[in-house]
Design an enzyme around this catalytic site. Structure first.
Site, PDB file in Angstrom:
ATOM      1  N   HIS A   1      -1.507   2.468   1.784  1.00 26.24           N
ATOM      2  CA  HIS A   1      -1.231   3.486   0.765  1.00 26.24           C
ATOM      3  C   HIS A   1      -1.445   2.914  -0.643  1.00 26.24           C
ATOM      4  O   HIS A   1      -2.124   3.520  -1.474  1.00 26.24           O
ATOM      5  CB  HIS A   1       0.197   4.008   0.910  1.00 26.24           C
ATOM      6  CG  HIS A   1       0.627   4.847  -0.258  1.00 26.24           C
ATOM      7  ND1 HIS A   1       0.246   6.151  -0.428  1.00 26.24           N
ATOM      8  CD2 HIS A   1       1.376   4.542  -1.344  1.00 26.24           C
ATOM      9  CE1 HIS A   1       0.748   6.626  -1.555  1.00 26.24           C
ATOM     10  NE2 HIS A   1       1.433   5.665  -2.143  1.00 26.24           N
TER      11      HIS A   1
ATOM     12  N   SER B   1      -4.463   8.813   0.962  1.00 24.57           N
ATOM     13  CA  SER B   1      -4.134   7.845   2.011  1.00 24.57           C
ATOM     14  C   SER B   1      -3.615   8.520   3.278  1.00 24.57           C
ATOM     15  O   SER B   1      -3.182   7.847   4.204  1.00 24.57           O
ATOM     16  CB  SER B   1      -3.115   6.813   1.485  1.00 24.57           C
ATOM     17  OG  SER B   1      -1.919   7.441   1.070  1.00 24.57           O
TER      18      SER B   1
ATOM     19  N   GLU C   1       0.748  10.926  -7.308  1.00 24.70           N
ATOM     20  CA  GLU C   1       0.833  10.946  -5.844  1.00 24.70           C
ATOM     21  C   GLU C   1       0.142  12.153  -5.202  1.00 24.70           C
ATOM     22  O   GLU C   1      -0.505  12.018  -4.172  1.00 24.70           O
ATOM     23  CB  GLU C   1       2.295  10.897  -5.379  1.00 24.70           C
ATOM     24  CG  GLU C   1       3.022   9.586  -5.690  1.00 24.70           C
ATOM     25  CD  GLU C   1       2.553   8.385  -4.844  1.00 24.70           C
ATOM     26  OE1 GLU C   1       1.700   8.557  -3.942  1.00 24.70           O
ATOM     27  OE2 GLU C   1       3.027   7.269  -5.121  1.00 24.70           O
TER      28      GLU C   1
HETATM   29 CO    CO Z   1       2.463   5.825  -3.945  1.00 23.62          CO
END
Ligand code: CO
Ligand code: PHE
Length: 297
Positions: free
Chosen positions: A136, A203, A184
């Site tokens: 990630h 991710s 994010e």
């Molecule tokens: Co993050």
């Protein structure tokens, strides 16, 4: 199994569930200790995501990832990535055990240091892991640090975080929501459609497709105050994604001093993760299919 295990200090029991607490120091990436299984996990995830992301992720993200020289062949060495990254934007990766306390995290960002978890998930966690691991952090967050505009945004965010932390818990929550819905889980208008730039999306195989193609979530134009009032989900795909026009828009909107904004927001009610409210620039109103009706943070 990895030869080494992350040094988890304790688990905190909070209203968000069990939160792992790690040692906060900088650690050298124990690259020689990665096993064949660790490298294979990286390779599987890397190849799978690249295939999904061409045409879905922002071109800036894909170009930056290529420029960094990340490949599926092996887990990259932080020292090698740092040579490229430092030359491009002056950012530097540092190895850490896992999630950091907020102030440590902000201080690193404010000094153009990005903390990257040194360990990678196990094969049974390929599709989902509830805390950030090497994949990630490295695959998701690091490429855009090669982009001069995004690099500046991340540093400004870190400085803003130090400030918000001193102001108080509510200010910190407002700022955390901004990070969540941009860094994010952000989407960007590009090439006549929507593309992904948020690390939490790029991710994740499932969310890369969900964020762009599912009828369930709302997709709403970026609005700083609106985002700062909006709760979010940490345990499911997002109910709402916010769309920027460009990184310039993001930087311009977040340039002013947030202090008066925090004061104003203190009197206002928060907005549910899945709500559409007056004034929203709605690209898509979500069908809400499959939404859990509790658990907003
Ligand atoms: Co993050
Ligand atoms: N301008 C913000 C402040 O005064 C700092 C910030 C910049 C926050 C960029 C987030 C992103 O607090």
């Amino acid at each position: 199994m990895s030869a080494q295990q992350p040094r988890r200090v304790e688990n905190l029991h909070t209203d968000k569930g069990k939160v792992p607490v790690y040692a906060t120091g900088i650690v050298a990436q124990p690259w020689d200790d990665y096993t064949a299984e660790d490298h294979a996990t990286w390779a599987t995830l890397f190849a799978r995501q690249r295939e999904i992301l061409v045409g879905r992720a922002s071109d800036a993200f894909l170009r930056a990832q290529d420029a960094m020289g990340m490949t599926p062949h092996a887990i990259p060495k932080y020292t090698e990535l740092n040579r490229v990254l430092e030359a491009a934007t002056g950012w530097q990766l540092i190895g850490v055990e896992g999630l950091l306390p907020e102030l440590d995290f902000f201080d690193h960002l404010a000094n153009r240091r990005f903390p990257v978890t040194w360990w990678i998930r196990t094969p049974d966690q390929i599709d989902y892991i509830e805390e950030p691991d090497l994949f990630h952090d490295l695959f998701g967050h690091v490429p855009l640090l090669m982009d001069p505009l995004f690099a500046d945004y991340m540093q400004a965010y870190g400085r803003g975080g130090v400030k918000a932390h001193a102001i108080g818990a509510d200010a910190l929550q407002n700022l955390t929501r901004l990070y969540w819905y941009t860094v994010e889980f952000g989407l960007i208008r590009e090439s006549g459609g929507l593309r992904i730039y948020g690390s939490g999306i790029v991710s994740s195989k499932g969310e890369s497709i969900h964020a762009l193609e599912s009828a369930a979530p709302n997709r709403i134009g970026f609005d700083l105050e609106r985002i700062m009032r909006t709760r979010y989900r940490i345990d499911t795909f997002q109910k709402t994604y916010f769309v920027i026009d460009s990184f310039e828009q993001l930087i311009e909107a977040t340039r002013p001093d947030f202090s008066p904004l925090y004061a104003r927001l203190a009197d206002q009610a928060s907005i549910a993760a899945g709500a559409v409210v007056e004034g929203d620039q709605v690209f898509q109103r979500g069908s809400g299919e499959g939404w859990a009706d509790d658990g907003d943070v």
